[in-house]
Design a protein around this motif. Structure first.
Motif, mmCIF file in Angstrom:
data_model
loop_
_atom_site.group_PDB
_atom_site.id
_atom_site.type_symbol
_atom_site.label_atom_id
_atom_site.label_comp_id
_atom_site.label_asym_id
_atom_site.label_seq_id
_atom_site.Cartn_x
_atom_site.Cartn_y
_atom_site.Cartn_z
ATOM 1 N N GLU A 1 0.838 -1.200 0.000
ATOM 2 C CA GLU A 1 0.000 0.000 0.000
ATOM 3 C C GLU A 1 0.876 1.253 0.000
ATOM 4 O O GLU A 1 1.530 1.566 1.003
ATOM 5 C CB GLU A 1 -0.917 0.012 1.241
ATOM 6 N N LEU A 2 0.881 1.959 -1.146
ATOM 7 C CA LEU A 2 1.716 3.157 -1.294
ATOM 8 C C LEU A 2 0.896 4.422 -1.520
ATOM 9 O O LEU A 2 1.469 5.475 -1.816
ATOM 10 C CB LEU A 2 2.707 2.969 -2.451
ATOM 11 N N ILE A 3 -0.424 4.345 -1.393
ATOM 12 C CA ILE A 3 -1.225 5.559 -1.508
ATOM 13 C C ILE A 3 -0.902 6.445 -0.309
ATOM 14 O O ILE A 3 -1.075 6.027 0.843
ATOM 15 C CB ILE A 3 -2.721 5.235 -1.592
ATOM 16 N N ALA A 4 -0.445 7.653 -0.571
ATOM 17 C CA ALA A 4 0.095 8.512 0.489
ATOM 18 C C ALA A 4 -0.955 8.970 1.479
ATOM 19 O O ALA A 4 -0.617 9.383 2.593
ATOM 20 C CB ALA A 4 0.779 9.726 -0.141
ATOM 21 N N SER A 5 -2.224 8.915 1.100
ATOM 22 C CA SER A 5 -3.294 9.371 1.987
ATOM 23 C C SER A 5 -3.914 8.231 2.784
ATOM 24 O O SER A 5 -4.916 8.428 3.464
ATOM 25 C CB SER A 5 -4.380 10.079 1.175
ATOM 26 N N GLU A 6 -3.336 7.042 2.706
ATOM 27 C CA GLU A 6 -3.886 5.893 3.419
ATOM 28 C C GLU A 6 -2.903 5.372 4.462
ATOM 29 O O GLU A 6 -1.700 5.614 4.387
ATOM 30 C CB GLU A 6 -4.265 4.781 2.439
ATOM 31 N N ASN A 7 -3.477 4.697 5.461
ATOM 32 C CA ASN A 7 -2.669 4.133 6.533
ATOM 33 C C ASN A 7 -3.438 2.969 7.137
ATOM 34 O O ASN A 7 -4.564 2.679 6.735
ATOM 35 C CB ASN A 7 -2.371 5.200 7.593
ATOM 36 N N PHE A 8 -2.841 2.295 8.103
ATOM 37 C CA PHE A 8 -3.491 1.204 8.806
ATOM 38 C C PHE A 8 -3.674 1.611 10.263
ATOM 39 O O PHE A 8 -2.694 1.797 10.982
ATOM 40 C CB PHE A 8 -2.655 -0.081 8.716
ATOM 41 N N THR A 9 -4.910 1.768 10.705
ATOM 42 C CA THR A 9 -5.157 2.124 12.097
ATOM 43 C C THR A 9 -4.883 0.932 12.994
ATOM 44 O O THR A 9 -4.750 -0.203 12.542
ATOM 45 C CB THR A 9 -6.619 2.558 12.320
ATOM 46 N N SER A 10 -4.839 1.202 14.280
ATOM 47 C CA SER A 10 -4.745 0.114 15.245
ATOM 48 C C SER A 10 -6.103 -0.581 15.360
ATOM 49 O O SER A 10 -7.142 -0.015 14.997
ATOM 50 C CB SER A 10 -4.337 0.655 16.612
ATOM 51 N N LEU A 11 -6.094 -1.791 15.876
ATOM 52 C CA LEU A 11 -7.348 -2.485 16.137
ATOM 53 C C LEU A 11 -8.182 -1.727 17.172
ATOM 54 O O LEU A 11 -9.415 -1.741 17.133
ATOM 55 C CB LEU A 11 -7.077 -3.902 16.628
ATOM 56 N N ALA A 12 -7.502 -1.030 18.097
ATOM 57 C CA ALA A 12 -8.218 -0.253 19.118
ATOM 58 C C ALA A 12 -9.027 0.866 18.483
ATOM 59 O O ALA A 12 -10.164 1.140 18.894
ATOM 60 C CB ALA A 12 -7.227 0.309 20.131
ATOM 61 N N VAL A 13 -8.458 1.530 17.471
ATOM 62 C CA VAL A 13 -9.180 2.594 16.767
ATOM 63 C C VAL A 13 -10.412 2.013 16.067
ATOM 64 O O VAL A 13 -11.513 2.562 16.156
ATOM 65 C CB VAL A 13 -8.263 3.303 15.753
ATOM 66 N N MET A 14 -10.228 0.896 15.380
ATOM 67 C CA MET A 14 -11.351 0.287 14.667
ATOM 68 C C MET A 14 -12.419 -0.224 15.641
ATOM 69 O O MET A 14 -13.617 -0.144 15.372
ATOM 70 C CB MET A 14 -10.864 -0.846 13.763
ATOM 71 N N GLU A 15 -11.981 -0.734 16.782
ATOM 72 C CA GLU A 15 -12.931 -1.218 17.778
ATOM 73 C C GLU A 15 -13.765 -0.064 18.336
ATOM 74 O O GLU A 15 -14.983 -0.185 18.501
ATOM 75 C CB GLU A 15 -12.178 -1.923 18.905
ATOM 76 N N ALA A 16 -13.103 1.060 18.618
ATOM 77 C CA ALA A 16 -13.823 2.231 19.113
ATOM 78 C C ALA A 16 -14.812 2.744 18.073
ATOM 79 O O ALA A 16 -15.946 3.123 18.398
ATOM 80 C CB ALA A 16 -12.839 3.337 19.500
ATOM 81 N N GLN A 17 -14.392 2.737 16.804
ATOM 82 C CA GLN A 17 -15.265 3.231 15.741
ATOM 83 C C GLN A 17 -16.457 2.305 15.512
ATOM 84 O O GLN A 17 -17.515 2.768 15.052
ATOM 85 C CB GLN A 17 -14.480 3.414 14.448
ATOM 86 N N GLY A 18 -16.323 1.058 15.839
ATOM 87 C CA GLY A 18 -17.436 0.118 15.691
ATOM 88 C C GLY A 18 -18.178 -0.125 16.991
ATOM 89 O O GLY A 18 -18.854 -1.133 17.143
ATOM 90 N N SER A 19 -18.076 0.800 17.933
ATOM 91 C CA SER A 19 -18.609 0.608 19.281
ATOM 92 C C SER A 19 -20.070 1.032 19.404
ATOM 93 O O SER A 19 -20.708 1.472 18.445
ATOM 94 C CB SER A 19 -17.770 1.417 20.275
ATOM 95 N N VAL A 20 -20.593 0.962 20.628
ATOM 96 C CA VAL A 20 -21.982 1.337 20.913
ATOM 97 C C VAL A 20 -22.246 2.824 20.686
ATOM 98 O O VAL A 20 -23.407 3.242 20.608
ATOM 99 C CB VAL A 20 -22.376 0.968 22.366
#
Length: 471
Positions: free
Chosen positions: A28-47
């Motif tokens: 993945e070399l798209i400069a505007s993309e990255n890989f978040t932590s699982l904690a970030v994704m978990e918070a974003q998918g939270s209640v």
């Protein structure tokens, strides 16, 4: 991975599984993309997904907001600490929305604004005629010097003196050099202009002091929260000082002059948005907390080192890098000396397991849908643990594809190489639900079970033998 989606909606799960495998097995070399932590994704998918919270902490239009207030205040406080800011708004849904809120707060329809031309590395919201910014305001574009590929601050000053802009927008989406915000402040002061810094791309690097911060010099700063901040997709607005507005706007009851932060808050909500995305704000809070750590500091240092390694290797192979190098996480490659367009390179690299984007280069002779260049970024693969030698290897893979443009056999071979290369750098192994991985886990589970049964049988046998001895 995502067992509830898998059982309730196999079609959507199929797309999620496919996207996971794409991210896992490609570079993945798209400069505007990255890989978040699982904690970030978990918070974003939270209640917090379930909660409406129009307004701001302590000033909501809905009840039941005591816990989302905690979350938003955490995001605000951490963001202020991260950038040394006095004011922060974490509600913008995107960087574009953050810019819109700032423009609507500081400008009137038709005002003149100076911003970097999109074809030279700017952004849509910096005055592109197809964007609201170019439709609502009179943008004057500045570009890069044809010889150096860098911003010529003398030319910017000349344009500012000539056009007398109400605001100067500073920032870029494909500029690989450090921006001198102090110089822009001096130019803005000479013509009485407000100064906006859009640091969507280098924000994480700036936050840790790797690049000059705009906060001491600019009236207002915007950014996205993904890219080098490595958070969820969203936007933010900060100010070094929350100063009294110069527009004469006062509080209706007291007559007190309102602070700029109050005006921006009102423009974000209810001005251009309704309810904030509290689940995304939770992800932002987690990401900002991560950004305050020593580990993230080391990450930003490695991002820049990796970008330089990738850039230097490309230069060694006679690729034309705009400005001749990089100070941040990205670089722009002009492919005209390779007789390949940006579009052709993007498609060929994607077929070979390498994801990047075609990008216009300064003074491009191709259309925006074709372009003469590609943009490469190091942030995402640094998040996967890659180092300088790995980036040099990636550069050689890119060269192998571009040099053999049109050769499907090369694409196939490189794609296989890329897949094995990427497997050395695990991506969310706990989410991995591929057949191979499931087989490995099942095998381990069976082995563990057999070992457990064997131990249980041995224990029972020993116990029975003991009984017979007693008899």
């Amino acid at each position: 991975m995502y067992p509830n989606v898998r059982s309730s909606d196999p079609e959507v799960f199929h797309s999620l599984q496919g996207e996971y495998e794409r991210q896992r097995d490609k570079i993945e070399l798209i400069a505007s993309e990255n890989f978040t932590s699982l904690a970030v994704m978990e918070a974003q998918g939270s209640v917090l997904t379930n909660k409406y919270a129009e307004g701001y902490p302590g000033r909501r239009y809905y009840g039941g907001c005591e816990w989302v207030d905690v979350t938003e205040n955490l995001a605000i406080d951490r963001l202020k600490k991260l950038f040394g800011a006095e004011y922060a708004n974490v509600q913008p849904h995107s960087g574009s929305g953050a810019n819109m809120a700032v423009y609507f707060t500081y400008l009137q329809h038709g005002d003149t604004v100076l911003g970097m031309d999109l074809s030279h590395g700017g952004h849509l919201t910096h005055g592109s005629p197809v964007n609201f910014s170019g439709m609502f305001y009179n943008f004057v574009g500045y570009g890069l010097d044809k010889e150096t590929g860098r911003i010529d601050y003398n030319v910017v000053e000349d344009l500012a003196r000539q056009h007398k802009p109400k605001m100067i927008t500073v920032g870029a989406s494909a500029y690989s050099r450090e921006i001198d915000f102090k110089a822009f402040r001096e130019i803005a002061d000479k013509v009485g202009a407000f100064l906006l810094a859009d640091i969507a791309h280098p924000a994480g690097l700036i936050a840790k002091g790797r690049l000059q911060s705009p906060v001491p010099y600019c009236d207002v700063v915007t950014s996205t929260t993904h890219k080098t901040l490595r958070g969820p997709r969203g936007g933010l607005i900060i100010m070094g000082k929350n100063y009294e507005n110069p527009f004469g706007k006062v509080a209706p009851k007291s007559g007190r002059t309102k602070l700029m932060g109050e005006l921006i808050d009102s423009m974000v909500m209810p001005g251009i948005q309704g309810g904030p995305l509290m689940h995304v704000i939770a992800g932002k809070a987690v990401a900002f907390g991560e950004c305050l750590t020593d580990a993230f500091d080391a990450y930003t240092k490695q991002v820049i080192s990796n970008a330089k390694a990738l850039c230097d290797e490309m230069l060694k192979m006679d690729y034309q890098v705009i400005s001749g190098g990089t100070d941040n996480h990205l670089m722009l490659i002009d492919l005209r000396n390779r007789n390949v367009t940006g579009k052709q390179a993007e498609i060929a690299l994607d077929a070979s397991g390498i994801t990047c984007n075609k990008n216009a280069v300064p003074y491009d002779t191709q259309s925006p849908l074709v372009t003469s260049g590609i943009r490469l970024g190091a942030a995402a693969m640094t998040s996967r643990g890659m180092m300088e030698d790995d980036m040099r290897h990636i550069a050689r893979l890119i060269d192998r594809v571009v040099t053999n443009h049109g050769n499907e056999d090369v694409y196939k071979a490189v794609k296989e190489d890329v897949k094995h290369f990427c497997r050395k750098f695990e991506l969310y192994p706990s989410l991995n639900a591929s057949a191979d991985e499931i087989g490995r886990r099942v095998g381990e589970s069976v082995d563990d079970a057999l070992e457990s049964v064997s131990k249980t049988v041995e224990s029972v046998v020993d116990e029975v033998k003991g009984i017979f001895r007693k008899d």
